[in-house]
Design a protein around this motif. Structure first.
Motif, PDB file in Angstrom:
ATOM      1  N   PHE A  69      17.340   3.567  22.980  1.00 47.91           N
ATOM      2  CA  PHE A  69      17.420   2.458  23.937  1.00 47.91           C
ATOM      3  C   PHE A  69      16.051   1.819  24.138  1.00 47.91           C
ATOM      4  O   PHE A  69      15.914   0.587  24.074  1.00 47.91           O
ATOM      5  N   PHE A  70      15.039   2.628  24.376  1.00 47.10           N
ATOM      6  CA  PHE A  70      13.694   2.084  24.587  1.00 47.10           C
ATOM      7  C   PHE A  70      13.180   1.378  23.331  1.00 47.10           C
ATOM      8  O   PHE A  70      12.477   0.369  23.423  1.00 47.10           O
ATOM      9  N   LYS A  71      13.537   1.917  22.159  1.00 47.18           N
ATOM     10  CA  LYS A  71      13.114   1.279  20.903  1.00 47.18           C
ATOM     11  C   LYS A  71      13.705  -0.122  20.791  1.00 47.18           C
ATOM     12  O   LYS A  71      12.997  -1.089  20.468  1.00 47.18           O
ATOM     13  N   THR A  72      15.007  -0.231  21.063  1.00 48.30           N
ATOM     14  CA  THR A  72      15.668  -1.532  21.000  1.00 48.30           C
ATOM     15  C   THR A  72      15.130  -2.479  22.061  1.00 48.30           C
ATOM     16  O   THR A  72      14.830  -3.649  21.790  1.00 48.30           O
TER      17      THR A  72
ATOM     18  N   ARG B 164       4.381  -3.408  22.680  1.00 51.99           N
ATOM     19  CA  ARG B 164       4.970  -2.475  21.717  1.00 51.99           C
ATOM     20  C   ARG B 164       4.395  -1.072  21.895  1.00 51.99           C
ATOM     21  O   ARG B 164       5.116  -0.070  21.800  1.00 51.99           O
ATOM     22  N   GLU B 165       3.114  -1.014  22.169  1.00 47.87           N
ATOM     23  CA  GLU B 165       2.470   0.283  22.398  1.00 47.87           C
ATOM     24  C   GLU B 165       3.027   0.933  23.673  1.00 47.87           C
ATOM     25  O   GLU B 165       3.255   2.148  23.723  1.00 47.87           O
ATOM     26  N   MET B 166       3.253   0.119  24.694  1.00 41.39           N
ATOM     27  CA  MET B 166       3.812   0.626  25.942  1.00 41.39           C
ATOM     28  C   MET B 166       5.182   1.253  25.710  1.00 41.39           C
ATOM     29  O   MET B 166       5.466   2.360  26.179  1.00 41.39           O
ATOM     30  N   PHE B 167       6.021   0.570  24.958  1.00 43.74           N
ATOM     31  CA  PHE B 167       7.353   1.109  24.708  1.00 43.74           C
ATOM     32  C   PHE B 167       7.299   2.340  23.796  1.00 43.74           C
ATOM     33  O   PHE B 167       8.173   3.206  23.883  1.00 43.74           O
ATOM     34  N   GLY B 168       6.276   2.414  22.956  1.00 47.06           N
ATOM     35  CA  GLY B 168       6.087   3.630  22.169  1.00 47.06           C
ATOM     36  C   GLY B 168       5.834   4.825  23.065  1.00 47.06           C
ATOM     37  O   GLY B 168       6.343   5.933  22.816  1.00 47.06           O
ATOM     38  N   LEU B 169       5.085   4.605  24.142  1.00 46.02           N
ATOM     39  CA  LEU B 169       4.842   5.672  25.115  1.00 46.02           C
ATOM     40  C   LEU B 169       6.109   5.999  25.897  1.00 46.02           C
ATOM     41  O   LEU B 169       6.349   7.158  26.241  1.00 46.02           O
ATOM     42  N   PHE B 170       6.915   4.971  26.156  1.00 49.27           N
ATOM     43  CA  PHE B 170       8.197   5.218  26.823  1.00 49.27           C
ATOM     44  C   PHE B 170       9.061   6.147  25.973  1.00 49.27           C
ATOM     45  O   PHE B 170       9.703   7.061  26.492  1.00 49.27           O
ATOM     46  N   ILE B 171       9.083   5.893  24.677  1.00 49.95           N
ATOM     47  CA  ILE B 171       9.876   6.726  23.768  1.00 49.95           C
ATOM     48  C   ILE B 171       9.341   8.158  23.753  1.00 49.95           C
ATOM     49  O   ILE B 171      10.116   9.128  23.766  1.00 49.95           O
ATOM     50  N   GLU B 172       8.030   8.282  23.760  1.00 49.06           N
ATOM     51  CA  GLU B 172       7.406   9.603  23.651  1.00 49.06           C
ATOM     52  C   GLU B 172       7.499  10.407  24.933  1.00 49.06           C
ATOM     53  O   GLU B 172       7.711  11.638  24.890  1.00 49.06           O
ATOM     54  N   TYR B 173       7.350   9.739  26.088  1.00 47.80           N
ATOM     55  CA  TYR B 173       7.261  10.467  27.348  1.00 47.80           C
ATOM     56  C   TYR B 173       8.435  10.239  28.299  1.00 47.80           C
ATOM     57  O   TYR B 173       8.970  11.198  28.869  1.00 47.80           O
TER      58      TYR B 173
ATOM     59  N   ALA C 275      11.547   9.008  27.698  1.00 47.55           N
ATOM     60  CA  ALA C 275      12.863   9.403  27.184  1.00 47.55           C
ATOM     61  C   ALA C 275      13.124  10.897  27.374  1.00 47.55           C
ATOM     62  O   ALA C 275      14.192  11.276  27.886  1.00 47.55           O
ATOM     63  N   PRO C 276      12.187  11.793  27.018  1.00 49.52           N
ATOM     64  CA  PRO C 276      12.446  13.226  27.238  1.00 49.52           C
ATOM     65  C   PRO C 276      12.598  13.592  28.707  1.00 49.52           C
ATOM     66  O   PRO C 276      13.460  14.414  29.058  1.00 49.52           O
ATOM     67  N   ARG C 277      11.770  12.988  29.568  1.00 47.00           N
ATOM     68  CA  ARG C 277      11.863  13.309  30.994  1.00 47.00           C
ATOM     69  C   ARG C 277      13.184  12.815  31.574  1.00 47.00           C
ATOM     70  O   ARG C 277      13.839  13.529  32.351  1.00 47.00           O
ATOM     71  N   ALA C 278      13.561  11.614  31.219  1.00 47.36           N
ATOM     72  CA  ALA C 278      14.816  11.072  31.729  1.00 47.36           C
ATOM     73  C   ALA C 278      15.996  11.875  31.207  1.00 47.36           C
ATOM     74  O   ALA C 278      16.973  12.122  31.937  1.00 47.36           O
ATOM     75  N   ALA C 279      15.917  12.310  29.953  1.00 48.91           N
ATOM     76  CA  ALA C 279      16.993  13.110  29.374  1.00 48.91           C
ATOM     77  C   ALA C 279      17.151  14.422  30.121  1.00 48.91           C
ATOM     78  O   ALA C 279      18.263  14.817  30.496  1.00 48.91           O
ATOM     79  N   ARG C 280      16.050  15.123  30.351  1.00 46.28           N
ATOM     80  CA  ARG C 280      16.113  16.392  31.071  1.00 46.28           C
ATOM     81  C   ARG C 280      16.647  16.182  32.481  1.00 46.28           C
ATOM     82  O   ARG C 280      17.483  16.955  32.972  1.00 46.28           O
TER      83      ARG C 280
END
Length: 229
Positions: free
Chosen positions: A21-24, A133-142, A144-149
């Motif tokens: 989602f964050f990638k898109t 783009r760099e900001m969303f890369g951080l969203f994907i890295e950090y 997404a895992p926190r929101a998933a958990r």
């Protein structure tokens, strides 16, 4: 005593879906980002709405959150019924749809609201499309895992309580802290209340959306249910 059994694969799948989602979302926002970010410094509301349609993204994300929560709550609920000596197949997932739909809408609004705030700051500082783009890369890295958990924890707790209610038995629930818990969560480890009651921190279950983000985000606590004595 019955404790939920939710495969770790649910966390990985939730993380994958949120990262996608964050990638898109990042690709769409970056494509719309003004060439000269500095020209839009000052948080122009029009400039922000041009690059980020909050209502649209809420509509996109909510079904994803719903799907994650439904799968997890159903797995947790079925395992609880089995643990109580009942048939796991008796768990009625359809009864959860209304609540989970409302929950998913709220979670989607919270996630996208935080993203919108970050983009407003980016416009204010004159960020470039590359910065975005760099900001969303951080969203994907950090993020997404926190929101998933967080969402797996919340859906597990909801599924546990829902199964307890569907069982028709008189039950209690007990808070169980996960690894490296917050001090506030460690303080209520082992606290037992009635199934329909709230814990002393105001939560109905770990990850409850009633909690502030600082108490909810990335929580990996759980709860068990026991037959009341």
């Amino acid at each position: 005593m019955a404790q939920p059994k939710v495969p770790d694969s649910h966390v990985k799948e939730a993380e994958r879906q949120l990262a996608e989602f964050f990638k898109t979302q990042g690709a769409v926002v970056a494509a719309k980002w003004p060439d000269d970010g500095k020209a839009h410094a000052g948080r122009s509301s029009k400039a922000l709405s041009d690059v980020f349609d909050l209502a649209r993204w809420n509509r996109v994300l909510a079904p994803t959150i719903f799907g994650i929560a439904l799968a997890v709550a159903t797995a947790a609920g079925r395992s609880i019924l089995a643990g109580l000596g009942l048939s796991a197949d008796d768990y009625d997932a359809e009864r959860t749809h209304e609540w989970l739909t409302e929950h998913a809408a709220g979670v989607a609004a919270g996630i996208n609201g935080a993203t919108r705030f970050a983009l407003a700051d980016a416009l204010d500082s004159g960020a470039s499309a590359g910065d975005v783009r760099e900001m969303f890369g951080l969203f994907i890295e950090y993020r997404a895992p926190r929101a998933a958990r967080t969402e797996v924890t919340a859906a597990t707790g909801f599924g546990v309580r829902e199964a307890g209610q569907q069982s028709g038995q008189e039950l209690t629930k007990t808070w169980i802290t996960g690894s490296n818990p917050r001090k506030s969560h460690a303080a209520i480890n082992g606290e037992t209340v009635g199934l329909k009651d709230t814990f002393s921190n105001g939560a109905r279950w770990p990850g409850d959306s009633r909690l502030d983000d600082k108490e909810r985000s990335n929580c990996n606590c759980s709860m068990r249910v026991d037959k009341a004595t």
